[in-house]
Design a protein around this motif. Structure first.
Motif, PDB file in Angstrom:
ATOM      1  N   SER A  75       1.078  -1.431   0.147  1.00 15.81           N
ATOM      2  CA  SER A  75       0.029  -0.034  -0.057  1.00 15.81           C
ATOM      3  C   SER A  75       0.803   1.394   0.086  1.00 15.81           C
ATOM      4  O   SER A  75       1.971   1.162  -0.229  1.00 15.81           O
ATOM      5  N   GLY A  76       0.363   2.566  -0.206  1.00 18.78           N
ATOM      6  CA  GLY A  76       0.969   3.403  -0.619  1.00 18.78           C
ATOM      7  C   GLY A  76       0.582   4.257   1.296  1.00 18.78           C
ATOM      8  O   GLY A  76       1.370   5.514   1.017  1.00 18.78           O
ATOM      9  N   VAL A  77      -0.349   3.891   2.309  1.00 19.71           N
ATOM     10  CA  VAL A  77      -0.450   4.369   3.100  1.00 19.71           C
ATOM     11  C   VAL A  77       0.308   3.229   4.759  1.00 19.71           C
ATOM     12  O   VAL A  77       0.291   2.430   4.072  1.00 19.71           O
ATOM     13  N   CYS A  78       0.308   3.832   5.811  1.00 20.02           N
ATOM     14  CA  CYS A  78       1.149   2.837   6.760  1.00 20.02           C
ATOM     15  C   CYS A  78       0.587   1.512   6.842  1.00 20.02           C
ATOM     16  O   CYS A  78       0.506  -0.029   6.744  1.00 20.02           O
ATOM     17  N   SER A  79      -1.017   1.276   7.035  1.00 22.09           N
ATOM     18  CA  SER A  79      -1.769   0.385   7.922  1.00 22.09           C
ATOM     19  C   SER A  79      -2.030  -1.140   7.929  1.00 22.09           C
ATOM     20  O   SER A  79      -1.435  -1.922   7.421  1.00 22.09           O
ATOM     21  N   PRO A  80      -2.316  -0.388   6.153  1.00 20.89           N
ATOM     22  CA  PRO A  80      -2.203  -2.022   5.332  1.00 20.89           C
ATOM     23  C   PRO A  80      -1.219  -1.854   4.749  1.00 20.89           C
ATOM     24  O   PRO A  80      -1.037  -3.463   4.205  1.00 20.89           O
ATOM     25  N   SER A  81      -0.225  -1.144   4.764  1.00 24.95           N
ATOM     26  CA  SER A  81       1.065  -1.812   4.268  1.00 24.95           C
ATOM     27  C   SER A  81       1.827  -3.145   5.533  1.00 24.95           C
ATOM     28  O   SER A  81       2.336  -3.761   4.908  1.00 24.95           O
ATOM     29  N   ARG A  82       1.361  -2.061   6.567  1.00 31.17           N
ATOM     30  CA  ARG A  82       1.996  -3.363   8.166  1.00 31.17           C
ATOM     31  C   ARG A  82       1.273  -4.556   8.467  1.00 31.17           C
ATOM     32  O   ARG A  82       1.833  -5.360   8.393  1.00 31.17           O
ATOM     33  N   THR A  83      -0.695  -4.289   7.323  1.00 30.68           N
ATOM     34  CA  THR A  83      -0.760  -5.815   7.162  1.00 30.68           C
ATOM     35  C   THR A  83      -0.534  -6.620   6.268  1.00 30.68           C
ATOM     36  O   THR A  83      -0.756  -8.167   6.645  1.00 30.68           O
ATOM     37  N   ALA A  84      -0.153  -5.848   5.687  1.00 28.96           N
ATOM     38  CA  ALA A  84       0.528  -7.622   5.021  1.00 28.96           C
ATOM     39  C   ALA A  84       1.861  -7.799   5.109  1.00 28.96           C
ATOM     40  O   ALA A  84       1.792  -9.548   4.739  1.00 28.96           O
ATOM     41  N   VAL A  85       2.835  -7.135   6.171  1.00 27.10           N
ATOM     42  CA  VAL A  85       3.912  -7.135   6.106  1.00 27.10           C
ATOM     43  C   VAL A  85       3.701  -8.657   7.821  1.00 27.10           C
ATOM     44  O   VAL A  85       3.852  -9.901   7.729  1.00 27.10           O
ATOM     45  N   VAL A  86       2.525  -8.607   8.333  1.00 31.84           N
ATOM     46  CA  VAL A  86       2.487  -9.694   9.661  1.00 31.84           C
ATOM     47  C   VAL A  86       1.344 -10.543   9.364  1.00 31.84           C
ATOM     48  O   VAL A  86       1.386 -11.623   9.880  1.00 31.84           O
ATOM     49  N   SER A 258      13.619  -1.668   5.834  1.00 30.81           N
ATOM     50  CA  SER A 258      12.868  -0.865   4.835  1.00 30.81           C
ATOM     51  C   SER A 258      12.052   0.371   5.250  1.00 30.81           C
ATOM     52  O   SER A 258      12.480   0.637   6.076  1.00 30.81           O
ATOM     53  N   SER A 259      11.187   0.173   4.796  1.00 28.68           N
ATOM     54  CA  SER A 259       9.866   1.462   4.658  1.00 28.68           C
ATOM     55  C   SER A 259       8.441   0.491   4.285  1.00 28.68           C
ATOM     56  O   SER A 259       8.463   0.407   3.560  1.00 28.68           O
ATOM     57  N   ASP A 260       7.738   1.382   4.865  1.00 33.39           N
ATOM     58  CA  ASP A 260       6.637   1.480   5.132  1.00 33.39           C
ATOM     59  C   ASP A 260       5.347   1.577   4.208  1.00 33.39           C
ATOM     60  O   ASP A 260       4.604   1.087   3.244  1.00 33.39           O
ATOM     61  N   ASN A 261       5.644   2.859   2.868  1.00 35.71           N
ATOM     62  CA  ASN A 261       6.078   3.284   1.963  1.00 35.71           C
ATOM     63  C   ASN A 261       6.655   4.560   1.779  1.00 35.71           C
ATOM     64  O   ASN A 261       7.880   4.525   2.220  1.00 35.71           O
ATOM     65  N   GLY A 262       6.544   5.946   0.653  1.00 35.65           N
ATOM     66  CA  GLY A 262       7.241   6.025   0.030  1.00 35.65           C
ATOM     67  C   GLY A 262       6.988   7.528   0.773  1.00 35.65           C
ATOM     68  O   GLY A 262       6.330   7.254   1.642  1.00 35.65           O
ATOM     69  N   PRO A 263       7.584   8.460   0.811  1.00 36.01           N
ATOM     70  CA  PRO A 263       7.595   9.682   1.613  1.00 36.01           C
ATOM     71  C   PRO A 263       6.850  10.809   0.909  1.00 36.01           C
ATOM     72  O   PRO A 263       6.602  11.215   0.420  1.00 36.01           O
ATOM     73  N   ALA A 264       6.555  10.973   2.281  1.00 32.76           N
ATOM     74  CA  ALA A 264       4.927  12.468   2.474  1.00 32.76           C
ATOM     75  C   ALA A 264       5.749  13.377   1.695  1.00 32.76           C
ATOM     76  O   ALA A 264       6.479  13.353   1.824  1.00 32.76           O
ATOM     77  N   ARG A 265       4.886  14.549   0.792  1.00 31.40           N
ATOM     78  CA  ARG A 265       4.735  15.521   0.869  1.00 31.40           C
ATOM     79  C   ARG A 265       4.210  16.252   0.385  1.00 31.40           C
ATOM     80  O   ARG A 265       2.772  16.305   0.615  1.00 31.40           O
ATOM     81  N   ALA A 266       4.058  18.373   0.920  1.00 35.05           N
ATOM     82  CA  ALA A 266       2.677  18.625   0.835  1.00 35.05           C
ATOM     83  C   ALA A 266       2.083  18.556  -0.220  1.00 35.05           C
ATOM     84  O   ALA A 266       3.310  19.154  -1.233  1.00 35.05           O
ATOM     85  N   ALA A 267       1.154  18.676  -0.371  1.00 31.66           N
ATOM     86  CA  ALA A 267       0.440  19.141  -1.619  1.00 31.66           C
ATOM     87  C   ALA A 267       0.610  20.569  -2.661  1.00 31.66           C
ATOM     88  O   ALA A 267       1.098  20.559  -4.076  1.00 31.66           O
ATOM     89  N   LYS A 268       1.187  21.261  -1.494  1.00 34.96           N
ATOM     90  CA  LYS A 268       1.589  23.037  -2.154  1.00 34.96           C
ATOM     91  C   LYS A 268       2.183  23.334  -1.043  1.00 34.96           C
ATOM     92  O   LYS A 268       2.973  22.861  -0.302  1.00 34.96           O
ATOM     93  N   PRO A 269       3.299  24.281  -1.628  1.00 33.58           N
ATOM     94  CA  PRO A 269       4.856  24.995  -0.221  1.00 33.58           C
ATOM     95  C   PRO A 269       4.317  25.115   0.407  1.00 33.58           C
ATOM     96  O   PRO A 269       3.101  25.543   0.941  1.00 33.58           O
ATOM     97  N   THR A 270       4.678  24.925   2.004  1.00 33.55           N
ATOM     98  CA  THR A 270       4.202  24.655   3.555  1.00 33.55           C
ATOM     99  C   THR A 270       5.252  24.883   4.263  1.00 33.55           C
ATOM    100  O   THR A 270       6.635  24.135   3.976  1.00 33.55           O
TER     101      THR A 270
END
Length: 466
Positions: A75-86, A258-270
């Protein structure tokens, strides 16, 4: 009488020998340390060419092990990604399509409030196989805002310290100290161990420490914050690696980063600003998210490779080749459970049907065989894509052999990539290969029909009835 005592003495001697032999056999079984970053981009390593982040301890793993460039999470986010691992299953099998939030949000999205205790779990399998198991760091297979959700020990871990779970929240920077203590305890007891070291970094809020900010004095504030938290995490990883060396067990320990998903980014300059998280406390917000994907398309929450293609570095001296880069083998997070079980010599339960396959032979250098099982992803993405998130419209994806198909939520729009030849997803080939598109759409549709319509079982908080 003398003969009787001689016989008793001999029996005691044999028992003692057998006891020593059993301890030595247990110690000979490999330990497993699984280090899972949170939002750690593929390019956020100095060994992957980051322009200013320094990760000498993770780089050491790459120098002493194999760096697999084609690993993807589920997944591209944490909880589903971690579900797959365990579980070794696609998270959609549990209606876990997004991160666990507070109850009204979970209910609105058709999600449970936690991962079912009836699901298969890696730690339970390893415990039955004689392993000591522990979890330290982020949990997020439920949420700290759901007080009646199960804690990690109920899923089979002998010991834990965690945040984003019910109960007391472990301070984020105590993960390595706890892991080292468990390693020492297990080693003294002569038991092989399995440890999840699921680190907070570099998820928001960014909990900075002055020592690490001072390491990058010439960087702008956002970059300085980001580099400092990754440097702090890398140091803690180094402390754990040093403990393995000190105890003389590094050669008998499989270490995976490893990592649970790719890096976060703001949708606009913040601009970086302080925020407070109920699980981890105060720190800097999304404006300091400066993660990079190494040229991969999209970021966190995308089903393009920038969202699901993450670092995967494996060290196991004498078993996994040192200093090697594997940019061919396609490995998935659903493969980790069967792989770890094979490493541990633990048979999978007869009734268990994993979505993944063991990749132990591939980790040891064998050529990856033709993958018989397709990989699937499901995520509720907006269509059309939102402004500032042009690569975050994919709701379904499938990888089958060399092809990757991505589709929007009604599957009315698709793109097709030869993911083996084009890992950066730059050349859409749906017009050239309409027959492949048709076949892959059928596979997604068939897979969707195997998924539950809604969550069932004891997976709902009593807060839903209030």
């Amino acid at each position: 009488m003398k003969m009787k005592w001689l016989k008793l003495g001999f029996v005691g001697f044999v028992v003692a020998l057998l006891s020593v032999a059993n301890v030595q056999a247990e110690q000979a079984r490999p330990n497993i340390l699984f280090i899972f970053g949170d939002d750690w981009g593929w390019g956020d390593l100095s060994c992957h060419g980051h322009p200013y982040v320094k990760t000498p301890n993770i780089d050491r793993l790459a120098e002493e092990g194999t760096d697999f460039h084609r690993f993807t999470v589920a997944s591209g986010v944490c909880s589903p990604s971690r579900t797959a691992v365990v579980t070794g299953h696609f998270p959609a099998r549990y209606n876990i399509d997004g991160h666990f939030a507070w109850v009204p949000t979970n209910e609105k999205r058709g999600m449970p409030d936690w991962l079912s205790l009836d699901a298969p779990f890696l730690p339970r399998m390893l415990t039955k196989g004689g392993y000591a198991t522990a979890h330290y760091g982020k949990w997020h297979l439920s949420n700290n805002m759901i007080p009646d959700s199960p804690v990690p020990s109920e899923y089979g871990y002998d010991e834990y310290g965690a945040f984003n779970c019910a109960g007391e929240q472990m301070p984020v920077h105590e993960d390595a100290d706890n892991a080292i203590a468990f390693i020492e305890k297990s080693h003294k007891a002569g038991k092989p161990f399995f440890i999840n070291l699921w680190m907070h970094e570099p998820h928001t809020p960014f909990h900075t420490v002055p020592k690490y900010r001072w390491r990058f004095p010439d960087l702008e504030e956002a970059d300085n914050i980001y580099a400092s938290v990754l440097s702090h995490a890398d140091d803690r990883i180094g402390e754990v690696l040093d403990a393995l060396d000190r105890l003389g067990i590094a050669d008998n320990t499989l270490v995976v980063f490893s990592s649970d998903n790719g890096p976060a980014r703001a949708a606009k300059p913040t601009k970086p600003s302080l925020q407070h998280d109920t699980a981890t406390g105060a720190g800097f917000g999304i404006g300091a998210s400066k993660g990079i994907t190494g040229g991969r398309k999209g970021y966190k929450s995308a089903l393009f490779e920038g969202g699901i293609g993450v670092p995967f570095i494996v060290r196991w001296p004498g078993k996994v080749a040192a200093g090697k880069v594997d940019d061919v083998s396609l490995i998935s997070a659903v493969d980790l459970l069967p792989t770890f079980c094979e490493v541990a010599g633990v048979a999978l339960p007869a009734s268990y049907r994993p979505d993944g396959v063991s990749q132990l032979a591939v980790l040891k250098g064998a050529t990856a065989p033709k993958r018989e099982k397709p990989l699937f992803w499901k995520f509720d993405s907006p269509w059309p894509a939102q402004q500032g998130k042009s690569d975050h419209w994919v709701s379904f994806a499938v990888v089958d052999q060399t092809w990757k198909l991505v589709a929007n939520k009604d599957m009315g729009y698709v793109e097709l990539y030869d993911i083996a030849a084009d890992p950066y997803e730059t050349n859409d080939q749906k017009e050239q290969h309409p027959e492949v598109v048709k076949q892959l759409l059928k596979k997604i549709d068939a897979w969707r029909k195997t998924l539950p319509v809604k969550p069932e079982g004891d997976v709902f908080s009593e807060l839903r009835t209030r």
